[in-house]
Design an enzyme around this catalytic site. Structure first.
Site, PDB file in Angstrom:
ATOM      1  N   HIS A   5     -23.679  29.374  20.885  1.00  0.00           N
ATOM      2  CA  HIS A   5     -23.909  28.941  22.284  1.00  0.00           C
ATOM      3  C   HIS A   5     -22.886  29.707  23.273  1.00  0.00           C
ATOM      4  O   HIS A   5     -21.826  29.552  23.388  1.00  0.00           O
ATOM      5  CB  HIS A   5     -23.330  27.443  21.939  1.00  0.00           C
ATOM      6  CG  HIS A   5     -24.245  26.566  21.254  1.00  0.00           C
ATOM      7  ND1 HIS A   5     -25.241  25.557  21.866  1.00  0.00           N
ATOM      8  CD2 HIS A   5     -24.267  26.494  19.683  1.00  0.00           C
ATOM      9  CE1 HIS A   5     -25.505  24.885  20.660  1.00  0.00           C
ATOM     10  NE2 HIS A   5     -25.210  25.614  19.571  1.00  0.00           N
ATOM     11  N   HIS A   8     -26.483  26.317   8.738  1.00  0.00           N
ATOM     12  CA  HIS A   8     -26.808  26.673  10.317  1.00  0.00           C
ATOM     13  C   HIS A   8     -27.506  28.051  10.141  1.00  0.00           C
ATOM     14  O   HIS A   8     -28.220  28.309  11.149  1.00  0.00           O
ATOM     15  CB  HIS A   8     -25.373  26.793  10.825  1.00  0.00           C
ATOM     16  CG  HIS A   8     -25.549  26.882  12.360  1.00  0.00           C
ATOM     17  ND1 HIS A   8     -26.042  25.976  13.133  1.00  0.00           N
ATOM     18  CD2 HIS A   8     -25.009  27.771  13.369  1.00  0.00           C
ATOM     19  CE1 HIS A   8     -26.167  26.458  14.350  1.00  0.00           C
ATOM     20  NE2 HIS A   8     -25.579  27.481  14.524  1.00  0.00           N
ATOM     21  N   SER A  67     -29.748  25.106  20.080  1.00  0.00           N
ATOM     22  CA  SER A  67     -29.290  26.204  19.187  1.00  0.00           C
ATOM     23  C   SER A  67     -30.481  27.234  18.815  1.00  0.00           C
ATOM     24  O   SER A  67     -31.581  26.756  18.299  1.00  0.00           O
ATOM     25  CB  SER A  67     -29.239  25.472  17.553  1.00  0.00           C
ATOM     26  OG  SER A  67     -27.754  25.201  17.476  1.00  0.00           O
ATOM     27  N   TYR A  97     -19.720  16.211  18.558  1.00  0.00           N
ATOM     28  CA  TYR A  97     -18.932  16.671  17.313  1.00  0.00           C
ATOM     29  C   TYR A  97     -17.946  17.745  17.667  1.00  0.00           C
ATOM     30  O   TYR A  97     -16.918  17.980  16.600  1.00  0.00           O
ATOM     31  CB  TYR A  97     -19.820  17.054  16.150  1.00  0.00           C
ATOM     32  CG  TYR A  97     -20.694  18.289  16.478  1.00  0.00           C
ATOM     33  CD1 TYR A  97     -20.256  19.530  16.618  1.00  0.00           C
ATOM     34  CD2 TYR A  97     -22.146  18.179  16.647  1.00  0.00           C
ATOM     35  CE1 TYR A  97     -20.870  20.737  16.680  1.00  0.00           C
ATOM     36  CE2 TYR A  97     -22.649  19.656  16.910  1.00  0.00           C
ATOM     37  CZ  TYR A  97     -22.201  20.654  16.839  1.00  0.00           C
ATOM     38  OH  TYR A  97     -22.916  21.425  17.172  1.00  0.00           O
ATOM     39  N   GLU A  98     -17.850  18.247  18.626  1.00  0.00           N
ATOM     40  CA  GLU A  98     -16.851  19.146  18.898  1.00  0.00           C
ATOM     41  C   GLU A  98     -15.451  18.344  19.523  1.00  0.00           C
ATOM     42  O   GLU A  98     -14.395  18.999  19.543  1.00  0.00           O
ATOM     43  CB  GLU A  98     -17.214  20.065  20.328  1.00  0.00           C
ATOM     44  CG  GLU A  98     -18.369  20.921  19.846  1.00  0.00           C
ATOM     45  CD  GLU A  98     -18.736  21.608  21.186  1.00  0.00           C
ATOM     46  OE1 GLU A  98     -18.241  22.422  21.512  1.00  0.00           O
ATOM     47  OE2 GLU A  98     -19.884  21.536  21.530  1.00  0.00           O
ATOM     48  N   ASN A 133     -35.766  22.926  10.205  1.00  0.00           N
ATOM     49  CA  ASN A 133     -35.745  22.845   8.953  1.00  0.00           C
ATOM     50  C   ASN A 133     -36.117  21.300   8.590  1.00  0.00           C
ATOM     51  O   ASN A 133     -36.168  20.325   9.173  1.00  0.00           O
ATOM     52  CB  ASN A 133     -34.262  22.665   8.210  1.00  0.00           C
ATOM     53  CG  ASN A 133     -33.486  21.973   9.049  1.00  0.00           C
ATOM     54  OD1 ASN A 133     -33.015  22.078  10.233  1.00  0.00           O
ATOM     55  ND2 ASN A 133     -33.107  20.687   8.562  1.00  0.00           N
ATOM     56  N   HIS A 149     -21.458  19.611  22.546  1.00  0.00           N
ATOM     57  CA  HIS A 149     -21.614  18.261  21.498  1.00  0.00           C
ATOM     58  C   HIS A 149     -20.762  17.236  21.360  1.00  0.00           C
ATOM     59  O   HIS A 149     -19.353  17.614  21.469  1.00  0.00           O
ATOM     60  CB  HIS A 149     -22.037  19.131  20.094  1.00  0.00           C
ATOM     61  CG  HIS A 149     -23.131  20.147  20.151  1.00  0.00           C
ATOM     62  ND1 HIS A 149     -23.101  21.275  20.579  1.00  0.00           N
ATOM     63  CD2 HIS A 149     -24.456  19.754  19.769  1.00  0.00           C
ATOM     64  CE1 HIS A 149     -24.047  21.993  20.402  1.00  0.00           C
ATOM     65  NE2 HIS A 149     -25.152  21.037  20.251  1.00  0.00           N
ATOM     66  N   SER A 157     -27.666  16.004  19.241  1.00  0.00           N
ATOM     67  CA  SER A 157     -27.481  16.130  20.615  1.00  0.00           C
ATOM     68  C   SER A 157     -28.688  15.404  21.286  1.00  0.00           C
ATOM     69  O   SER A 157     -29.178  14.492  20.753  1.00  0.00           O
ATOM     70  CB  SER A 157     -27.627  17.652  21.170  1.00  0.00           C
ATOM     71  OG  SER A 157     -29.124  18.176  20.587  1.00  0.00           O
TER      72      SER A 157
END
Ligand code: HPA
Length: 270
Positions: free
Chosen positions: A59, A245, A28, A83-84, A233, A81, A210
């Site tokens: 991306h 994000h 990212s 989560y997609e 972060n 990913h 990831s």
């Protein structure tokens, strides 16, 4: 799955016979690196039959083939990913594909939340090991015998040799590095403070969505792996502010110059 991989490989080979030595996955906000190498060819993921196409903003979603100095590389500008919504076997398909293109070494990068209280946003961390207890193994299902063994050893997923290379390269670039354990969760939500405390108790230093499963698939097929996390972060509960994000991307932008310098040097020396 092996047939699907072979189909994807045939799609790639119809467009380029480029043979990479090193494969790189850019995380990212770190994708810009690929635009600065000596590009020989690019293939958008949606040009590859059966390939999972990333839906995350920021991306780009293509393979970039080219040279960093004299080293032939294939770079994933944008990853897939879990989560997609893809099955884990699809999530690691691109990694396997780069291995099948000929890359023997893999450099993984990501944006991650720091859960080691000694870290600060903007730090770069050498991934020494990982924990994937929070996600299904990408190796579940019929073993792909052509790639590797049923019960692969995971005692040195991130090669000690490459960890030392990253350390040496960072020193030469004047970049201070952290080193630690990456804990993969599914996302897309950030973790709760309690989940971050759990990651800390497990021995984790950074959390993300990831990388570790890609490392497992690459390790299964015998690739030598290095990993760098950009701590964008502090993880939930350590950070006093809510996560978003945008903050992740802003910190990644802030360290982009150092990151690009380091990654270029590591590619040439790994
Ligand atoms: N958690 C999970 N993934 C992340 C984070 C985080 O805090 N920051 C960047 N990617």
């Amino acid at each position: 799955m092996y047939n699907k991989l072979m189909g994807c490989l045939a799609s790639v080979r119809a467009k380029t016979d480029f043979k990479p030595e090193v494969a790189v996955i850019l995380g990212s906000g770190l994708g810009e690196f690929a635009n600065e190498i000596e590009i020989v060819d690019t293939i958008s993921y949606n040009e590859i039959e059966g390939f999972p196409v990333s839906t995350v903003k920021g991306h780009a979603g293509r393979f970039v083939f080219g040279y960093v100095e004299n080293t032939p590389v294939v770079i994933m500008q944008g990853r897939v990913h879990y989560y997609e919504g893809y099955p884990m076997a699809d999530v690691v398909l691109p990694t396997r594909l780069m291995g099948l293109m000929g890359a023997k070494k893999l450099l993984l990068t990501n944006a991650a939340g720091g859960c080691n209280p000694n870290f600060k946003p903007g730090d770069l961390m050498i991934i020494a090991d990982h924990i994937t207890t929070g996600v299904p193994s990408p190796l579940i299902g019929a073993n792909i015998e052509e790639l590797g063994t049923r019960f692969p050893d995971m005692s040195e997923v991130y090669s000690n040799r490459i960890q030392t290379v990253i350390e040496d390269c960072a020193k030469k670039c004047g970049i201070e590095m952290q080193k630690g354990v990456y804990v993969q969760f599914t996302g897309p939500n950030y973790e709760t403070p309690s989940e971050v405390r759990l990651a800390q108790k497990w021995g984790g230093d950074a959390v993300g969505m990831s990388t570790a499963v890609e490392a497992m698939a690459a390790n299964h097929m015998g690739m030598e792996i290095g990993g760098i996390s950009c701590i964008t972060n502090m993880a939930a509960g350590i950070s006093k502010v809510q996560l978003n994000h945008k903050e992740v991307q802003e910190t990644a932008d802030m360290v982009a110059d150092n990151f690009k310098k380091l990654v270029a040097k590591v590619i040439v020396n790994m």
